[in-house]
Structures are given as C-alpha cells and as structure tokens.
Motif scaffolding. Structure first.
Motif, PDB file in Angstrom:
ATOM      1  N   ARG A 135       0.847  -1.198   0.000  1.00  0.00           N
ATOM      2  CA  ARG A 135       0.000   0.000   0.000  1.00  0.00           C
ATOM      3  C   ARG A 135       0.877   1.240   0.000  1.00  0.00           C
ATOM      4  O   ARG A 135       1.944   1.236   0.632  1.00  0.00           O
ATOM      5  N   PHE A 136       0.383   2.297  -0.615  1.00  0.00           N
ATOM      6  CA  PHE A 136       1.039   3.600  -0.560  1.00  0.00           C
ATOM      7  C   PHE A 136       0.104   4.534   0.187  1.00  0.00           C
ATOM      8  O   PHE A 136      -1.035   4.753  -0.235  1.00  0.00           O
ATOM      9  N   ILE A 137       0.582   5.049   1.301  1.00  0.00           N
ATOM     10  CA  ILE A 137      -0.318   5.751   2.222  1.00  0.00           C
ATOM     11  C   ILE A 137       0.019   7.237   2.275  1.00  0.00           C
ATOM     12  O   ILE A 137       1.175   7.629   2.412  1.00  0.00           O
ATOM     13  N   GLN A 138      -1.053   8.014   2.215  1.00  0.00           N
ATOM     14  CA  GLN A 138      -0.913   9.460   2.281  1.00  0.00           C
ATOM     15  C   GLN A 138      -1.568   9.974   3.561  1.00  0.00           C
ATOM     16  O   GLN A 138      -2.558   9.408   4.021  1.00  0.00           O
ATOM     17  N   TYR A 139      -1.006  11.072   4.088  1.00  0.00           N
ATOM     18  CA  TYR A 139      -1.601  11.723   5.257  1.00  0.00           C
ATOM     19  C   TYR A 139      -3.064  12.053   4.964  1.00  0.00           C
ATOM     20  O   TYR A 139      -3.409  12.474   3.866  1.00  0.00           O
ATOM     21  N   TYR A 140      -3.923  11.883   5.951  1.00  0.00           N
ATOM     22  CA  TYR A 140      -5.353  12.137   5.724  1.00  0.00           C
ATOM     23  C   TYR A 140      -6.026  12.593   7.009  1.00  0.00           C
ATOM     24  O   TYR A 140      -5.926  11.916   8.035  1.00  0.00           O
ATOM     25  N   ASP A 141      -6.684  13.744   6.972  1.00  0.00           N
ATOM     26  CA  ASP A 141      -7.425  14.155   8.167  1.00  0.00           C
ATOM     27  C   ASP A 141      -8.902  14.423   7.861  1.00  0.00           C
ATOM     28  O   ASP A 141      -9.591  15.077   8.639  1.00  0.00           O
ATOM     29  N   GLY A 175      -4.718   7.343   7.614  1.00  0.00           N
ATOM     30  CA  GLY A 175      -4.158   7.675   6.311  1.00  0.00           C
ATOM     31  C   GLY A 175      -5.088   7.272   5.189  1.00  0.00           C
ATOM     32  O   GLY A 175      -6.162   6.708   5.416  1.00  0.00           O
ATOM     33  N   ARG A 176      -4.641   7.616   3.981  1.00  0.00           N
ATOM     34  CA  ARG A 176      -5.439   7.302   2.810  1.00  0.00           C
ATOM     35  C   ARG A 176      -4.585   6.445   1.858  1.00  0.00           C
ATOM     36  O   ARG A 176      -3.441   6.774   1.572  1.00  0.00           O
ATOM     37  N   ARG A 177      -5.168   5.339   1.381  1.00  0.00           N
ATOM     38  CA  ARG A 177      -4.458   4.476   0.440  1.00  0.00           C
ATOM     39  C   ARG A 177      -4.551   5.069  -0.965  1.00  0.00           C
ATOM     40  O   ARG A 177      -5.634   5.428  -1.416  1.00  0.00           O
ATOM     41  N   MET A 178      -3.402   5.138  -1.614  1.00  0.00           N
ATOM     42  CA  MET A 178      -3.332   5.780  -2.927  1.00  0.00           C
ATOM     43  C   MET A 178      -2.896   4.789  -4.008  1.00  0.00           C
ATOM     44  O   MET A 178      -2.197   3.819  -3.727  1.00  0.00           O
ATOM     45  N   PHE A 194     -10.186   3.861   0.407  1.00  0.00           N
ATOM     46  CA  PHE A 194      -9.857   3.526   1.798  1.00  0.00           C
ATOM     47  C   PHE A 194      -9.203   4.749   2.428  1.00  0.00           C
ATOM     48  O   PHE A 194      -8.015   4.989   2.261  1.00  0.00           O
ATOM     49  N   CYS A 195     -10.016   5.550   3.103  1.00  0.00           N
ATOM     50  CA  CYS A 195      -9.526   6.751   3.775  1.00  0.00           C
ATOM     51  C   CYS A 195      -9.941   6.614   5.234  1.00  0.00           C
ATOM     52  O   CYS A 195     -11.129   6.598   5.538  1.00  0.00           O
TER      53      CYS A 195
END
Ligand code: BGP
Length: 466
Positions: free
Chosen positions: A301-307, A331-334, A325-326
């Motif tokens: 998975r590649f995960i991005q910061y997510y609020d 985090g958010r899967r990209m 998937f957030c």
C-alpha cells in the motif's frame, strides 16, 4: 539459485470457501450463513464441493507436483455449537481427507479457524467475548489429539487482521460494523491470546508436530517518501495491520512504539482496551514456542496523510478503480504510478514481498521460519473449450516466487509457498467471478480443468527453478 528439495510447493484452501454442504452432515451454523442469506448476493453452497470432491482435488495435487495443501477444519463441523456436543460425521470427514492427503504424498497444513466462527459463539460476541477464547482452546486441543497421527503442521488462525478490519473497520464481514478501531484492536488481541493458549497447550502435551499462525501482511510505503506526514501515515497503517500482530506473534507483548500509535488511535475513538498482565504471560511463552509463521501476502500500500472523514468503499465486483480507503487519523491508500492493479484494485507489487520478508528477519530475529501460506491473483478467467490461458496469473506468481527466492538468498528462512488458491472457490465478499485457482471449477458440473498456471507450477515444482 534454486529452491531446496524439501521446499513445499503448495495450494491453499479454506473450509467455508470450498467444502459446500454448509448445513449438511451435522454441521452447525457459522457466522456467515445468515449474513450471506440476508445480503442475497451469493452463498457458499455448493462452492467447489470439496466435501465430496477432495479425492479428485488431491489426485490433481499429486499429478501437478503440489506437495502441500492448506486445509482448514470447520469448527462447526466438529462442534456444531462451538462447544459441548461433538459431530462424529464431521470428525470422520477430516480423517478421510487427511488420509487421502498422505495417500497422494501431499502434506496437510491445517488451519483451525479460517473466518468461520460457529454462530452460537459469534452471537455472544465472537472473539470479543473471552468465552470464545476458551472455547477455541478446547476445540484446538480436541483436534490436536484426534488428528495427532495425521497432522504434523498446524496453524491456529488465518489472518487475524482480516477478521478485525473486515468486521469492524471496512464492514464487509458479518455483521458489517464500520470505523470501530477499538473493537478491531481488541479482537486482534483476544485472538492472539487464543492462539497463544492453543500453542502452549500443544507444546505442553508433547505432540511431535509444529504449530504457528497465519498473518496477512502488506508493506506500507509512504506515498511521498519525503513527506513526514506520509511517513507517519504509513507507520499508522503498518502498526494497525502488521506490527501489532507481529509483536504479539514474535514478542508476546506490544512494543512501546506500537502502543504509542495504538493508544492514540483508540483514544480518538474514546475507547479502552482490555489487555491483561496474565495475557502477556502466555503470549510471551507462545512467542518462543511457535515453530513458524504463515504469511499471506498479496499486495503493498502507498499511504498518504489524511485528516478528512472516514470513507471506505470495498470493490467487491471487479469494477476497476472503485475502491476507496480513507481512515481518519490513520491515512489514505493511494494508487501509485507504474504499479499495476488487478480488477479488484489490488496492487501488483512483488518486490514488496521481499521487503516484508527481510523486515521480519531484521525486526524479529527469533522468527525461526516462514511459510508463504497464501499468494495469488484474482482474475476473470476465460474458459475457451476447456482451455484457460491465465498468463497474468503465471506472471504474478512467478514474480512473487522470484522474490521469495531472493529473500532466501538474503538469509530469510522461507520453507514453502502456497498458491491461493488450489482450485477456484467462493470468495467471501466477491462471490464467484473472482477466480484464483490453479484448477478451474465448473460450478455446475464440479469438473476441474487445469489452467495454464497449473502446468507452469508443475514445472517449477519439478525443477525448483523459477
Ligand atoms: C485471504 C483469505 C482467503 C481468500 C484470499 C483472497 O484474505 O485468507 O480466504 O479469500 O484472501 O481474498 P478475496 O477472496 O477477498 O479476493
């Protein structure tokens, strides 16, 4: 470099996904029966009718160089109500299956629980209720003794993470709750406790075989490796899926780094975990006693910061590009450029399996041995006059085997690999259009057809080269 002569080239199955006869021959109800009936999308009957077809499946194993099979015992076939009264027909069925394995020189690797908690216990809270922990240990002890002459390789649980996330975060397993982080962590802990108690019981009784559990792991990379926020987001997801369970497996307790993240995520949910000193006593014992870990590995998975707000959508139809998937505060899967995906949006990223294997060896040097207990590709196979040319699946398996071998070269003790799945079967949240098998199943006739991948796998098993 080649795989060693005793390397297991296996195929994997699970009771509820392949046996069929879900309410026959004295079997009790499991958590899935009513859940699927209510959904009305698909059911697990007759699936691939392994209950009656195991003879031909094991013959095919032998013919195609498959020297190991993962099978799970359906708890509710042995104890229809989870505890108490036994069902002799169920007990005898597995004796017949295991004997057939040995007749065909196919080593059985047996999982005690593969997502199918008996309904009676499920209704009382499943593994969130510690009564289920005790019931599981009794069931495990029963099986250890009953099958001691036939089974040398045991796994307590399949994919504790999948149970937690699909039941309490993604809401795709019975009974579909969403975004409840506290329950997700609690059930993982309780299942690891049940695992540990079963391991200690097995070893204390002095049986000759080996035992471990199966974890589903995914390497979590930061989407932008230069972003501190993304690095933290990747770590959050890693702890949630991987490190919490790896700590429990190999240490028997959760490290400070793990607990910092767990406590934060649970606090945000206003929750509290029930983790007791006496749990860690038995978990620490089991961490030393286990013989191996099974690793199910499909993707990274590649995960991005997510609020933002929680927003999860499961692609259970094979309509590419529909997954989301957030997870708030995680985090958010990209998607990632250059990394292909299956029709169900699973990233095809074989080198990440290597990274995970090496990480286990480095982070948990007492790990002993790893079996890759599931790996494979869901694909919409085309059946053309009995021929199934599944080249993308061959490519997928080949690359993962190459990276497994690379990991062996790098010093990781990998002793076997099981393709998910041996034959096509029921998929929990996707039904029947997502096929994984080396053998195509015509669900009308229950006839099996070797796919191109089965012929290819046979040559790998014979030459030990990939
Ligand atoms: C694992 C499970 C299997 C199997 C596989 C493929 O998580 O242990 O039971 O189903 O994944 O997943 P799916 O069928 O959802 O594609």
């Amino acid at each position: 470099m080649k795989f060693s002569d005793d390397f297991i080239f296996g195929g994997a199955t699970a009771a509820y996904q392949c046996e069929g006869s879900t309410l026959e021959y004295g079997k009790g109800k499991v958590s899935w029966d009513d859940f699927l009936a209510k959904q009305g999308r698909f059911k697990a009957d007759p699936a691939s009718d392994f209950y009656h077809q195991y003879g031909q499946d094991l013959k095919l194993c032998k013919m195609f160089g498959i020297n190991g099979i993962r099978i799970s015992i359906s708890w509710a076939r042995i104890f229809p109500d989870g505890t108490g009264k036994i069902n002799q027909e169920g007990i005898d069925f597995y004796h017949r299956v295991f004997q057939e394995c040995h007749k065909n020189n196919v080593e059985p690797f047996i999982t005690l629980h593969h997502f199918d908690t008996p309904d009676t216990l499920y209704q009382k809270g499943d593994f969130l209720n510690r009564e289920t922990v005790d019931a599981f240990v009794d069931y495990a002890k029963f099986c250890f003794e009953e099958y001691k002459d036939e089974v040398k390789y045991w796994f307590t649980f399949n994919e504790i993470w999948a149970v937690a996330t699909n039941t309490y975060i993604e809401g795709t397993f019975p009974n579909g709750e969403k975004y409840n982080m506290t329950k997700a962590f609690q059930i993982m802990h309780n299942m690891m406790l049940a695992h540990a108690k079963a391991v200690v019981a097995y070893k204390e009784a002095g049986y000759k075989g080996q035992i471990g559990c199966v974890q589903s792991l995914e390497y979590k990379y930061p989407y932008d490796e230069n972003s501190l926020d993304d690095i933290q987001a990747a770590k959050n997801e890693d702890v949630l899926q991987n490190q919490f369970l790896l700590d429990a497996t190999f240490k028997g307790y959760y490290s400070t780094e793990t607990m910092e993240i767990v406590d934060r995520l649970v606090a945000i949910n206003n929750g509290q975990l029930d983790l007791r000193d006496e749990d860690f006593e038995v978990m620490k014992k089991a961490a030393v006693l286990i013989d191996y870990m099974g690793m199910n590995y499909y993707q990274s998975r590649f995960i991005q910061y997510y609020d933002g707000e929680n927003d999860i959508h499961h692609n259970g139809t094979g309509e590419k590009g529909t997954s989301r998937f957030c997870l708030k505060n995680v985090g958010r899967r990209m998607e990632k450029e250059g990394i292909p995906r299956t029709d169900w949006d699973w990233l095809i990223h074989p080198e990440s399996m290597f990274d995970m294997l090496v990480r286990i060896r480095q982070q948990y040097p007492n790990y002993k041995c790893i079996y890759i207990t599931e790996n494979g590709m869901g694909y919409k196979d085309e059946f053309v006059d009995g021929v199934i040319d599944d080249a993308p699946r061959i490519d997928y398996i080949k690359k993962h085997l190459q990276y497994a071998l690379k990991a062996v070269e790098a010093g990781v003790n990998v002793k076997g690999y099981f393709v998910w799945s041996l034959m096509d079967m029921f998929s929990w949240t996707n039904g029947y259009n997502k096929r994984y098998g080396l053998f195509y199943v015509d669900y009308e006739t229950q006839k099996r057809y070797p796919k191109a991948s089965a012929y290819w796998y046979k040559s790998v098993s014979e030459t030990k080269e990939v």
